[in-house]
Design a protein around this motif. Structure first.
Motif, PDB file in Angstrom:
ATOM      1  N   GLY A 156     -30.711   8.111  16.520  1.00  0.00           N
ATOM      2  CA  GLY A 156     -31.891   8.903  16.814  1.00  0.00           C
ATOM      3  C   GLY A 156     -31.796  10.368  16.452  1.00  0.00           C
TER       4      GLY A 156
ATOM      5  N   LYS B 227     -40.443  15.613  18.646  1.00  0.00           N
ATOM      6  CA  LYS B 227     -39.414  14.601  18.428  1.00  0.00           C
ATOM      7  C   LYS B 227     -40.056  13.231  18.243  1.00  0.00           C
ATOM      8  N   TYR B 228     -41.101  12.966  19.044  1.00  0.00           N
ATOM      9  CA  TYR B 228     -41.850  11.713  18.930  1.00  0.00           C
ATOM     10  C   TYR B 228     -43.324  12.060  18.732  1.00  0.00           C
TER      11      TYR B 228
ATOM     12  N   ARG C 176     -37.688  10.475   4.273  1.00  0.00           N
ATOM     13  CA  ARG C 176     -38.144   9.419   5.169  1.00  0.00           C
ATOM     14  C   ARG C 176     -37.009   8.411   5.304  1.00  0.00           C
ATOM     15  N   GLN C 177     -36.777   7.940   6.544  1.00  0.00           N
ATOM     16  CA  GLN C 177     -35.728   6.958   6.792  1.00  0.00           C
ATOM     17  C   GLN C 177     -36.336   5.747   7.487  1.00  0.00           C
ATOM     18  N   ASP C 178     -36.142   4.587   6.885  1.00  0.00           N
ATOM     19  CA  ASP C 178     -36.599   3.322   7.457  1.00  0.00           C
ATOM     20  C   ASP C 178     -35.383   2.450   7.738  1.00  0.00           C
TER      21      ASP C 178
ATOM     22  N   PHE D 294     -39.024   7.352  10.541  1.00  0.00           N
ATOM     23  CA  PHE D 294     -38.279   8.510  11.036  1.00  0.00           C
ATOM     24  C   PHE D 294     -38.260   9.542   9.908  1.00  0.00           C
ATOM     25  N   TYR D 295     -38.776  10.740  10.185  1.00  0.00           N
ATOM     26  CA  TYR D 295     -38.895  11.769   9.159  1.00  0.00           C
ATOM     27  C   TYR D 295     -37.877  12.877   9.398  1.00  0.00           C
TER      28      TYR D 295
ATOM     29  N   GLY E 284     -35.048  15.357  13.328  1.00  0.00           N
ATOM     30  CA  GLY E 284     -36.012  14.329  12.973  1.00  0.00           C
ATOM     31  C   GLY E 284     -37.219  14.234  13.881  1.00  0.00           C
ATOM     32  N   THR E 285     -38.278  13.647  13.337  1.00  0.00           N
ATOM     33  CA  THR E 285     -39.480  13.292  14.096  1.00  0.00           C
ATOM     34  C   THR E 285     -39.746  11.817  13.866  1.00  0.00           C
ATOM     35  N   ARG E 286     -39.875  11.083  14.975  1.00  0.00           N
ATOM     36  CA  ARG E 286     -40.191   9.652  14.847  1.00  0.00           C
ATOM     37  C   ARG E 286     -41.694   9.497  14.999  1.00  0.00           C
TER      38      ARG E 286
ATOM     39  N   THR F  44     -45.023   7.150  14.975  1.00  0.00           N
ATOM     40  CA  THR F  44     -45.523   5.790  15.160  1.00  0.00           C
ATOM     41  C   THR F  44     -47.040   5.800  15.005  1.00  0.00           C
TER      42      THR F  44
END
Lengths: 112, 114
Positions: A41, B9-10, B36-38, B88-89, B108-110, B112
């Motif tokens: 995370g 963060k989210y 970008r992370q997948d 996730f950026y 990072g920033t997740r 959705t």
């Protein structure tokens, strides 16, 4: 285009062992090879950067080597500790791509 | 302490809405990047900027836009044209241009999107 592969995808070892993580790249015309650590995370933390003219870099218990001719880099972790548990990513320039191309990472678990 | 701050963060958005992710750095770095992370994939470059008021597309720029009006800031807008925006950026910066010096990442920033 540069392709970066990391093997193994996951690794679990007991505390105290020395271990090696592998990274391979297809285009040897690189400027540098970078190793990162990523905790769950979180973002990436830079560990080591090896310039194309160098063979290795060391930081504490970490040693990274670079063999451009074979398209390989290794990250050696000495005397592993539970706190080393994380995903380790390598990235390189080259292959005509803009900037770094990343591998998918090796998920490392150090068992206490 | 110097570093890169990503906020929030989210982030949760409805499909069809544009959303902007913030990235600020106080490292005095010239170059900034968005990745970008997948799951199961390596990081993929969306956009990068080597200097204020200039930026270039990365490998997966479609559906994204950026601006670089200040050296410290490099916001990323995820538009409704992005087909799979949930990811996730990660924002990063470096002293020199593209991959030539060590990259420093934010946390990072997740995002959705439902």
């Amino acid at each position: 285009k540069q392709e970066v592969t990391q093997i193994p995808a996951a690794l679990s070892v007991p505390e105290g062992e020395n271990l090696v993580l592998n990274c391979s790249f297809t285009d040897s015309a690189i400027y540098n090879l970078q190793w990162f650590r990523q905790d769950p995370g979180k973002g990436l933390t830079s560990l080591l950067l090896i310039q194309s003219s160098q063979r290795e870099q060391t930081s504490g218990r970490l040693n990274a080597s670079l063999d451009k001719s074979s398209g390989r880099s290794t990250l050696y972790i000495a005397a592993s500790q539970p706190g080393d548990s994380a995903t380790y990513l390598c990235a390189s320039t080259g292959g005509g791509a803009d900037g770094l191309t990343f591998g998918k990472g090796t998920h490392l678990i150090i068992q206490p | 302490d110097g570093g890169i701050t990503q906020s929030p963060k989210y982030l949760f958005r409805k499909e069809g809405q544009n959303v902007t992710l913030s990235c600020e750095q106080n490292l005095n770095h010239d170059a900034m990047y968005w990745y970008r992370q997948d799951p199961g994939q390596g990081l993929r470059l969306i956009y990068y900027s080597q200097i204020v008021n200039d930026f270039q597309k990365g490998d997966i720029a479609e559906g994204y836009s950026v601006s670089r009006e200040k050296k410290e800031s490099f916001p990323l807008t995820v538009t409704s044209a992005q087909k799979n925006p949930t990811a996730f950026y990660l924002c990063a910066s470096s002293i020199g241009g593209q991959g030539l010096t060590a990259l420093h990442f934010g946390n990072g920033t997740r995002l959705t999107v439902t």
